[in-house]
Design an enzyme around this catalytic site. Structure first.
Site, PDB file in Angstrom:
ATOM      1  CG  ASP A   1      27.538  38.953  25.401  1.00 24.40           C
ATOM      2  OD1 ASP A   1      26.506  38.614  25.990  1.00 24.40           O
ATOM      3  OD2 ASP A   1      28.653  38.486  25.694  1.00 24.40           O
TER       4      ASP A   1
ATOM      5  NE  ARG B   1      23.674  37.706  31.548  1.00 25.89           N
ATOM      6  CZ  ARG B   1      24.500  36.985  30.802  1.00 25.89           C
ATOM      7  NH1 ARG B   1      25.546  37.585  30.239  1.00 25.89           N
ATOM      8  NH2 ARG B   1      24.283  35.706  30.615  1.00 25.89           N
TER       9      ARG B   1
ATOM     10  CG  ASP C   1      29.830  41.408  30.108  1.00 27.20           C
ATOM     11  OD1 ASP C   1      28.875  42.052  30.585  1.00 27.20           O
ATOM     12  OD2 ASP C   1      29.694  40.454  29.323  1.00 27.20           O
TER      13      ASP C   1
ATOM     14  CG  ASP D   1      31.239  41.840  26.393  1.00 28.99           C
ATOM     15  OD1 ASP D   1      30.056  41.496  26.236  1.00 28.99           O
ATOM     16  OD2 ASP D   1      32.106  41.123  26.942  1.00 28.99           O
TER      17      ASP D   1
END
Length: 524
Positions: free
Chosen positions: A193, A246, A197, A164
């Site tokens: 990734d 996302r 997040d 992340d």
């Protein structure tokens, strides 16, 4: 007025400690400043006491990751305000663990763990975190501004922060990430990734005037369908470019997305699921697919839409685990926003975002009239947070038990994964010796009817031996996705009479193993 001896001694020791750790390399002490010239937080980061970062603390300059850690470790306490100005390239080679009473750092990642009142801001020729992620854990009142974080990997070499660019988890509160550039060079198969997040009870976050690009995953709120204790996140004036999915993925909680420019969203964009509610307004969606909806799950989420522009947007067909909001986007819920804001019109979003978003743009912001301008001065000094609510519009809790017939007897029931040996049927069997318990510390249970039923009160009765286990909760109209009430602890819940087919009690937090013996529903 003279400072007390203890305070003056602490300040002196902190300065000496910083001077000592400067030997680690890459740190320069500066004079204390009233506040960093970073503008003021916006969106949900203004709630729960506000987000001021290190305003009012000492300002230091760092050119290595080790120096950033040294600055954190050199403070008098883990809550002593500090502004860390970063210039140059931060990478694995110059980021090592530093120890101290006011920090908890690690090598190979910028670790903001168990600390508060910190600003990290890029200055001078710019700050680039190259293959190094920023990890925020069990921390509060954090500002990250005017930095680039790129190519952080979870597999391959080198790795950092689980892949992340910026990741938050475990009780994080009040974070403002502003004018950043977060980018990767591919998706999970290439070792990357998410770019942004949040999970495990992270709340009151704003991402503003930032660029997220060239990644398989833009970011998520909640790591699984049971991780729904996160939320109250604002995304505004950001550019999402060449993102597969996302943008963000939101499980539970409330999100506010306005004045963002989405271009080349390749698979899915704003993915509202597992009871999440998203207010999506005045955004510009361009050359993209499935920019809003519930995707890859049958756990529905909800949205309120207004003022958005769709420019060459395509939509997939609905299915059992695919519920796109378009092509005719309509609201499925209402979301109340607790802070003041003035959105730009969607037709100027592409222009104003191109002139303001990302690192190195002079921290320019929009004035709400499609014009870029310098940031306003922040409010100095850290703010003591107030206890965080579970929803912007909580409902009252009525200690007086309701009267009449328990509508749950003879109704249906379901919910999230249940613990071994328990049953959803125990919620409505009238027997206090049986119970339902979620598989973890959070979960949700529902009572449902074949036809619309008027309900105005609920009684949640905990099983013997587990009284007091249920902490924060929300009561939802599962048909509309709206919050009927929220609060803490089991008992009687009253709310305006609502006609529905399914009502959901969501456990947001708990201690021990929550056990519901009876989930009673009443008309009055």
């Amino acid at each position: 007025m003279r400072q007390p001896v203890t305070r003056r001694l602490q300040a002196a020791l902190a300065t000496l400690a910083l001077a000592a750790v400067a030997a680690a390399g890459g740190i320069v002490l500066s004079a204390p400043e009233a506040s960093a010239a970073t503008g003021s937080a916006t969106g949900y980061a203004t709630q729960n006491g506000g987000t001021t970062g290190g305003a009012g603390g000492q300002t230091v300059r760092a050119t290595t990751g080790t120096a950033i850690h040294a600055a954190l470790c050199g403070r008098a306490a883990d809550s002593t305000p500090i502004v860390i100005e970063v210039e140059g390239t931060i990478n694995h080679g110059n980021t090592s663990k530093v120890s101290g009473d006011s920090c908890n750092t690690a090598a190979g990642v910028i670790e903001l763990k168990q600390i508060s009142n910190v600003t990290i801001v890029g200055v001078g020729g710019g700050a680039v975190f190259d293959q190094i992620g920023i990890h925020i854990r069990e921390s509060s009142n954090i500002i990250i501004q005017n930095v680039t974080v790129r190519n952080v990997k979870k597999s391959g070499s080198p790795t950092s922060n689980g892949g992340d660019a910026i990741g938050m988890e475990s009780g994080v509160r009040n974070v403002w990430v502003d004018h950043t550039t977060l980018e990767a060079s591919g998706g999970e198969s290439e070792g990357y990734d998410g770019l942004f997040d949040m999970k495990a009870d992270t709340r009151y976050v704003t991402l503003s005037y930032s660029i997220l690009r060239n990644s398989g995953r833009g970011g998520l709120v909640g790591s699984s369908e049971s991780d729904v204790s996160n939320g109250f996140v604002t995304y505004h004036h950001n550019l999402y470019e060449n993102i597969d999915s996302r943008a963000p993925l939101q499980r539970g909680g409330v999100g506010h997305m306005f004045n963002n420019h989405y271009v080349r969203i390749n698979s899915s964009g704003i993915n509202s699921r597992a009871g999440a509610r998203a207010k999506v307004e005045n955004n510009y969606f361009e050359d993209s697919k499935d920019v809003l909806g519930t995707f890859y799950t049958d756990a529905a989420g909800y949205w309120q839409v207004s003022g958005n522009t769709l420019d060459n947007v395509t939509w997939s067909s609905p299915g059992s685990d695919n519920n796109p909001a378009g092509p005719d986007m309509k609201s499925t819920t209402t979301v109340s926003i607790p802070y003041a804001y003035t959105p730009d019109a969607a037709d100027c979003v592409r222009d104003v975002v191109s002139r303001t978003a990302g690192a190195g743009k002079g921290l320019k912001v929009s004035d709400g009239n499609c014009t870029a301008q310098p940031p306003t001065e922040p409010t100095p000094g850290p703010t003591e947070p107030t206890p965080d609510p579970t929803d912007p519009t909580p409902g009252p809790t009525d200690p007086t038990p309701p009267t009449g017939t328990n509508l749950s007897i003879g109704a249906g029931s379901d919910g999230s994964s249940k613990a071994s040996g328990t049953s959803f049927g125990h919620l409505r069997d009238g027997d206090l010796n049986t119970y339902w318990s979620p598989a973890g510390s959070t979960g949700h249970a529902s009572i449902k009817w074949d036809s619309a039923t008027a309900v105005s009160s609920v009684v949640i009765r905990e099983a013997a031996g587990s009284a007091g286990s249920i902490g924060a909760w929300r009561l939802l109209d599962a048909d509309a996705g709206t919050v009927l009430a929220s609060g803490d602890g089991a008992g009687t819940i009253s709310f305006p009479r609502t006609t529905l087919r399914k009502i959901t009690f969501e456990i947001v937090s708990s201690t021990g193993s929550p056990r519901i013996a009876e989930y009673e529903t009443y008309t009055s």
